[in-house]
Design a protein around this motif. Structure first.
Motif, PDB file in Angstrom:
ATOM      1  N   UNK A  17     -11.192  -7.425   2.164  1.00  0.00           N
ATOM      2  CA  UNK A  17      -9.681  -8.001   2.464  1.00  0.00           C
ATOM      3  C   UNK A  17     -10.416  -9.420   1.266  1.00  0.00           C
ATOM      4  N   UNK A  18     -11.865  -9.948   1.605  1.00  0.00           N
ATOM      5  CA  UNK A  18     -11.306 -11.229   0.953  1.00  0.00           C
ATOM      6  C   UNK A  18     -11.650 -10.709  -0.149  1.00  0.00           C
ATOM      7  N   UNK A  19     -12.606  -9.786  -1.517  1.00  0.00           N
ATOM      8  CA  UNK A  19     -12.408  -9.571  -2.366  1.00  0.00           C
ATOM      9  C   UNK A  19     -10.765  -9.359  -3.072  1.00  0.00           C
ATOM     10  N   UNK A  20      -9.858  -8.669  -2.134  1.00  0.00           N
ATOM     11  CA  UNK A  20      -8.513  -8.292  -2.565  1.00  0.00           C
ATOM     12  C   UNK A  20      -7.994  -9.423  -2.704  1.00  0.00           C
ATOM     13  N   UNK A  21      -8.171 -10.760  -2.403  1.00  0.00           N
ATOM     14  CA  UNK A  21      -7.829 -11.813  -1.907  1.00  0.00           C
ATOM     15  C   UNK A  21      -7.886 -12.444  -3.163  1.00  0.00           C
ATOM     16  N   UNK A  22      -9.155 -12.538  -3.443  1.00  0.00           N
ATOM     17  CA  UNK A  22     -10.428 -13.194  -4.460  1.00  0.00           C
ATOM     18  C   UNK A  22      -9.282 -12.771  -5.778  1.00  0.00           C
ATOM     19  N   UNK A  23      -9.226 -11.142  -5.724  1.00  0.00           N
ATOM     20  CA  UNK A  23      -8.453 -10.648  -7.207  1.00  0.00           C
ATOM     21  C   UNK A  23      -7.449 -11.519  -7.465  1.00  0.00           C
ATOM     22  N   UNK A  24      -6.074 -10.940  -6.518  1.00  0.00           N
ATOM     23  CA  UNK A  24      -5.031 -11.260  -6.143  1.00  0.00           C
ATOM     24  C   UNK A  24      -4.628 -13.349  -6.631  1.00  0.00           C
ATOM     25  N   UNK A  25      -5.718 -14.098  -5.994  1.00  0.00           N
ATOM     26  CA  UNK A  25      -5.078 -15.204  -6.677  1.00  0.00           C
ATOM     27  C   UNK A  25      -5.629 -15.677  -8.199  1.00  0.00           C
ATOM     28  N   UNK A  26      -5.969 -14.657  -9.101  1.00  0.00           N
ATOM     29  CA  UNK A  26      -5.617 -15.499 -10.316  1.00  0.00           C
ATOM     30  C   UNK A  26      -4.835 -14.077 -11.036  1.00  0.00           C
ATOM     31  N   UNK A  27      -3.967 -13.642 -10.422  1.00  0.00           N
ATOM     32  CA  UNK A  27      -2.715 -13.021 -10.667  1.00  0.00           C
ATOM     33  C   UNK A  27      -2.989 -12.073 -11.895  1.00  0.00           C
ATOM     34  N   UNK A  28      -2.076 -12.363 -12.783  1.00  0.00           N
ATOM     35  CA  UNK A  28      -2.102 -11.390 -14.008  1.00  0.00           C
ATOM     36  C   UNK A  28      -3.955 -11.234 -15.003  1.00  0.00           C
TER      37      UNK A  28
END
Ligand SMILES: Nc1nc2c(ncn2[C@@H]2O[C@H](COP(=O)(O)OP(=O)(O)OP(=O)(O)O)[C@@H](O)[C@H]2O)c(=O)[nH]1
Ligand SMILES: [Mg+2]
Length: 634
Positions: A387-398
């Motif tokens: 979850x932590x990595x997914x959130x780190x990826x998601x916050x960087x957007x495109x």
């Protein structure tokens, strides 16, 4: 061999140093001033080899800390890497202020194991000892050192009473300590720097993660210098490598003693970034005063120490015994990683008021809505690694997050990032664009955006076949890696087509209507036949059947295909006429290296109105070079 770091803690003069000496034979007070004053000023080190319950050897590395309230900051530099604490209480004095403060620090740093030791048992009678024991028991109730979990052992460093029992308890506690992960990326917070004759510069510290061996290259944080490890010592003996949880000394090549100091950290090169900002979970001690938004505090993390401003995400203050999310803005950059524990002390007077854990040391540079940030940090705090990595990826957007950036943000080795990313990939939560990871949502969004951009391009440029790849990439503001993945996907989905460098919507061709094709011919012929004596563009266009807007688009097309060349705001030539001019200039050069405006007019037969822009065009094309009033033919 299993290695466990044991820290002492407790009030000044309660017998910490004497206890370490009684156990190990090593006097950890090495400074002249310490000997003279009879107190510990700075941290000292000792070690002891014992045998575990199954006969396996266990090495205990001791970090002996000062108890005096003036030296708590030195105590903090030593306590960061410990696995186990010996909480020392003198039987003739009982609980004192630094007993409390040191114990608070151990709790805030999440030290999980330890033993309470009643020293100077030889100085009190049995009843007093019982009373102090009860007092200590009461003090530790409910904590990680509660009597249920850990023994309270009376000893005398003078008579040796209780020392054997203490050693047994140490072995038992050490056996329960999980081995540290030596495959993690190494970090060595420096606690001492000195130079040794014949060795050069030596640094020491408790290796908190990973392993370091001879010849490794390391980066010094926050300065960024590179160093090579010339030699490794573990607990005072030469070794091939040091692993997490060992007291480590490194002999560093090409470094002067003055280049290094306590508080710096050694870590792999080009992997991490020291940070000025860290988002944290911050807890205040019950004894602390409320801490206001924007208050300044002293921050201690491992051996580093700096001043930090506490930003409370919209709250006005944190109350005693409360835990809250906060951002620390540091006065000096420090290498911090998620999971690192820290202590904060009041700015003045300096007392320990709280501490906590780093959740994110790479906050986004742009402003983020407070609610989003809190949501993100809660995932960092409570979420699984996935979850932590997914959130780190998601916050960087495109823009996505590269694997290397994910390593820098999390502190996880590349293999770990890749395997967690693979799991997220399998669950279709993220997409991998080469080395860049982006959320499925951002990827979908970018696909839609790309399709819309291409369609809009066609709408505004009906006579142009497609948009160039680079122009589209810039319009979408995507990295090369993400863009090419997006494009591949849209081509695969048969939504876009690619011809050379041109991107167009699938199935789209430029259909020129008859009158458009005819107009195009008329324009081209008008210029081709005019040579250098070209007509005004607007006159040519006025004679066409098509309307002005379509005529303009046809011209744009001819200019793009370089059939026509625009050399000034209102002068357009046919490509052939300009090629012809170039060859005539070459012939001219054979006669004379120079040509002035009058000669140029003679040569070409054009008027001054055309001659000047044409010569300027030739200058730009480096066919000629202006020298005074004349031109040199190059
Ligand atoms: N009788 C007796 N004296 C002790 C014992 N342990 C320590 N002492 C004495 O107590 C004094 C202080 O001991 P240290 O070991 O220096 O105390 P400390 O906790 O290390 O002090 P700081 O490091 O300055 O906080 C010394 O004079 C020791 O000899 C003990 O078990 N019995
Ligand atoms: Mg001492």
């Amino acid at each position: 061999m299993k290695s466990v770091i044991v820290g002492t803690a407790g009030h000044v003069d309660h017998g910490k140093t004497a206890l370490v000496k009684a156990l190990t034979g090593i006097d950890t007070d090495r400074l002249e001033e310490e000997k003279r004053r009879g107190i510990t000023i700075d941290i000292g080190f000792a070690h002891l080899d014992l045998t575990g319950p199954d006969g396996e050897p266990i090495r205990l590395g001791f970090v002996d800390v000062p108890g005096h309230e003036r030296f708590v900051r030195n105590m903090l530099a030593g306590v960061g890497g410990i696995d186990l604490v010996l909480l020392v209480v003198a039987a003739d004095e009982g609980i004192k202020p630094q007993t409390r403060e040191h114990f608070d620090i151990c709790r805030l740093l999440s030290v999980r194991r330890g033993i309470a030791v009643l020293t100077k048992s030889d100085l009190v009678d049995r009843e007093t000892l019982e009373v102090v024991k009860l007092e200590v028991e009461e003090f530790l109730r409910g904590s990680f050192l509660s009597a249920r979990k850990a023994p309270i052992i009376p000893v005398s460093s003078v008579s040796g009473a209780g020392l054997e029992r203490l050693k047994h308890a140490l072995v038992a506690a050490a056996a329960e300590i999980p081995a540290r992960d030596s495959s993690a990326l190494p970090r060595l917070p420096i606690d001492r720097v000195f130079s040794m004759k014949g060795f050069g510069t030596v640094v020491t510290g408790t290796l908190v993660a990973g392993s370091i061996q001879k010849e490794d290259e390391l980066e010094v944080f926050p300065k960024g210098d590179r160093v090579r490890v010339r030699g490794v010592q573990v607990h005072g003996a030469a070794a091939e490598k040091a692993v997490a949880g060992q007291r480590t000394a490194l002999n560093l090549a090409s470094m002067q003693k003055d280049d290094l100091e306590r508080g710096m950290t050694l870590a792999p090169p080009s992997t991490f970034h020291a940070t000025w900002r860290a988002d944290v979970s911050l807890s205040l001690l019950p004894s602390a005063k409320p801490l206001k938004d924007r208050a300044r505090v002293h921050l201690h993390a491992y051996t580093a120490e700096t001043v930090a401003e506490v930003i409370l995400n919209g709250q006005k203050q944190i109350g005693p015994a409360q835990t809250s999310l906060a951002q620390l803005r540091l006065s000096d950059p420090v290498l911090l990683l998620p999971g690192d524990r820290f202590i904060v002390r009041q700015f003045s007077p300096v007392v320990t008021i709280g501490g906590g854990v780093v959740l994110d040391a790479s906050p986004l540079a742009r402003k983020v809505v407070v609610e989003d940030r809190i949501l993100f940090l809660e995932k960092m705090d409570k979420g699984s690694p996935e979850e932590a990595l997914a959130a780190r990826i998601a916050r960087r957007g495109k823009s996505g997050l590269s694997v290397a950036a994910a390593v820098a943000e999390t502190g996880w080795p590349k293999e770990r990032v890749s395997s967690i990313a693979a799991a997220l990939l399998a669950q279709q939560k993220i997409v991998r664009a080469n080395e860049v990871l982006l959320s499925e949502e951002a990827f979908r969004g970018a696909l839609d955006e790309a399709l819309i951009a291409v369609k809009a391009f066609h709408q505004y440029n009906p006579l142009v076949e497609g948009i160039s790849r680079e122009a589209l990439r810039e319009r979408l503001d995507l990295s090369v890696e993400v863009f090419s993945t997006i494009l591949d996907q849209l081509v695969k989905d048969k939504k876009l087509e690619l011809t050379g460098e041109q991107v167009r919507a699938a199935g789209r061709t430029v259909v020129m209507k008859d009158d458009e094709a005819e107009s195009k011919n008329i324009i081209e012929r008008a210029f081709a036949s005019a040579g250098l004596k070209v007509p005004a563009l607007k006159d040519v266009l006025a004679g066409l059947k098509v309307d002005k807007a379509r005529a303009q688009k046809i011209v744009t097309l001819l200019l793009r295909d370089k059939v026509l060349v625009k050399i000034s705001e209102d002068l357009v030539f046919h490509r052939e006429a300009l090629n012809d001019l170039r060859s005539r200039m070459l012939v001219q050069k054979a006669k004379s290296e120079k040509i002035d405006v009058a000669q140029f007019k003679d040569l070409t037969g054009v008027s001054r109105k055309y001659a000047i822009p044409l010569l300027e065009y030739l200058d730009r094309e480096r066919v000629t070079r202006r020298v005074g009033d004349a031109r040199e033919i190059l």
